[in-house]
Enzyme design. Structure first.
Site, mmCIF file in Angstrom:
data_model
loop_
_atom_site.group_PDB
_atom_site.id
_atom_site.type_symbol
_atom_site.label_atom_id
_atom_site.label_comp_id
_atom_site.label_asym_id
_atom_site.label_seq_id
_atom_site.Cartn_x
_atom_site.Cartn_y
_atom_site.Cartn_z
ATOM 1 N N SER A 148 0.834 -1.203 0.000
ATOM 2 C CA SER A 148 0.000 0.000 0.000
ATOM 3 C C SER A 148 0.867 1.251 0.000
ATOM 4 C CB SER A 148 -0.901 0.025 1.247
ATOM 5 O OG SER A 148 -1.758 -1.085 1.267
ATOM 6 N N ARG A 183 1.026 7.877 5.779
ATOM 7 C CA ARG A 183 0.194 7.077 6.682
ATOM 8 C C ARG A 183 -1.223 7.653 6.785
ATOM 9 N NH1 ARG A 183 1.033 2.597 9.745
ATOM 10 N NH2 ARG A 183 3.143 2.542 8.938
ATOM 11 N N HIS A 233 -2.884 6.435 3.687
ATOM 12 C CA HIS A 233 -3.143 5.003 3.883
ATOM 13 C C HIS A 233 -4.409 4.774 4.708
ATOM 14 C CE1 HIS A 233 -2.305 1.155 6.165
ATOM 15 N NE2 HIS A 233 -2.217 0.749 4.921
#
Lengths: 208, 208
Positions: free
Chosen positions: B11, B33, B36
């Site tokens: 990812s 992040r 994500h």
């Protein structure tokens, strides 16, 4: 009125004014609550409901059936007080030690292992709603078990966020002929899953 | 490598390829992040860092200071195992009975009451990071207490989502001269707050 609920009411009014699409009164509170939880109007376009989804979800809550979720953030986000009034438990096994061991042994994600274990146990008969906010692997496992005739929940809420299999898993769910709620694309997540459950609980408490 | 971390690695590679903006190596893992956790590249544009934010947040974690969060979803989303290695506790008092009573008595939201109570107690000296994913009222209260000289955390992560005061509170935070991380606009939420903390914990464990 308490300050928190007052702010929520104002928020919902603002959301209603900014929305571009029409939803019927059964679906509108769910879409609004997703936008409230995300600040993102794109969900108006990406949300997909099976025609029986809301009815079946509300019935499952009124019958006090369990709600199985993939991650702790979804469990933390649902209104457990409101669910408890209907006798609904929220089940999340991702951090259980036996789940961790099964995941390691069979090269599964922890969420995938948890769902495999929960849905293959005798207790599966008490499950009403499956809600997945994070793990496409758990959603794919759920669809496999349902398709194999192993299990038949009232409603599958499948809204994992992400870049690996999230879109594909939601595309698959959106074509199923059993009750689902999903959102196409990469976006989704725990707040979306929790918002859908919380909207269903409110509907379950109305017009009984 | 376990299946979960492997998917996460894939990812992050996909996110890196799709990103449009350049961030230095200190900020990049935090932005990645967040994307994500949300599937939303708009955070590339809306994220704002005080120049000392990452350094101060990482130091606070390495010193084992407490992290105060507004809602249980943020607490559920942070990597508590990783934080425990540094001795950091995650504090969330929104559901405490005395908080509920204070909120009712003074017409505050529960998050606002919780923050007022936590930050005015003697224990405030052990707080390193404040992280707000949902309640603009808690962020505004925090900024008031800091501005009045009552308290000086290492870092304020203020990323509330929503329609009433969320944007305004984040605009205010983005102009402060103490360490902050925020994102402009309506979007934000618990996954964003948790993602920022989790990125900081990873950085704290590296290059010690």
């Amino acid at each position: 009125m308490k300050k928190g609920p007052l702010i929520e009411k104002d928020s919902f009014n603002l959301i209603g004014k900014e929305m571009k699409k029409d939803f019927d009164s059964f679906h509108l509170p769910i879409v609004k609550r997703i936008i409230h939880a995300t600040g993102d109007f794109q969900f108006e376009d990406t949300i997909r409901f099976h025609p029986d989804a809301v009815k079946c979800g509300v019935e499952a809550i009124r019958r006090g059936l369990d709600i199985v979720v993939d991650v702790k953030m979804v469990a933390a986000g649902v209104n457990k007080k409101a669910l408890a009034k209907f006798g609904c438990n929220v089940v999340c096994r991702i951090s259980d030690e036996d789940v961790e061991q099964t995941a390691l042994r069979f090269s599964l994600t922890r969420a995938e292992a948890a769902f495999q274990m929960i849905l293959s146990e005798g207790t599966a008969s008490n499950i009403g709603i499956i809600a997945i906010g994070n793990a496409p692997t758990a959603l794919i496992k759920t669809m496999e078990i349902i398709d194999a005739g192993g299990f038949s929940p009232a409603l599958v809420i499948g809204v994992p966020v992400g870049f690996v299999k999230a879109e594909e898993s939601k595309d698959m769910l959106s074509q199923k002929n059993y009750p689902f709620i999903t959102c196409l694309g990469k976006k989704g997540g725990s707040p979306v899953a929790a918002a859908i459950i919380n909207a269903l609980v409110i509907i379950a408490g109305e017009n009984k």
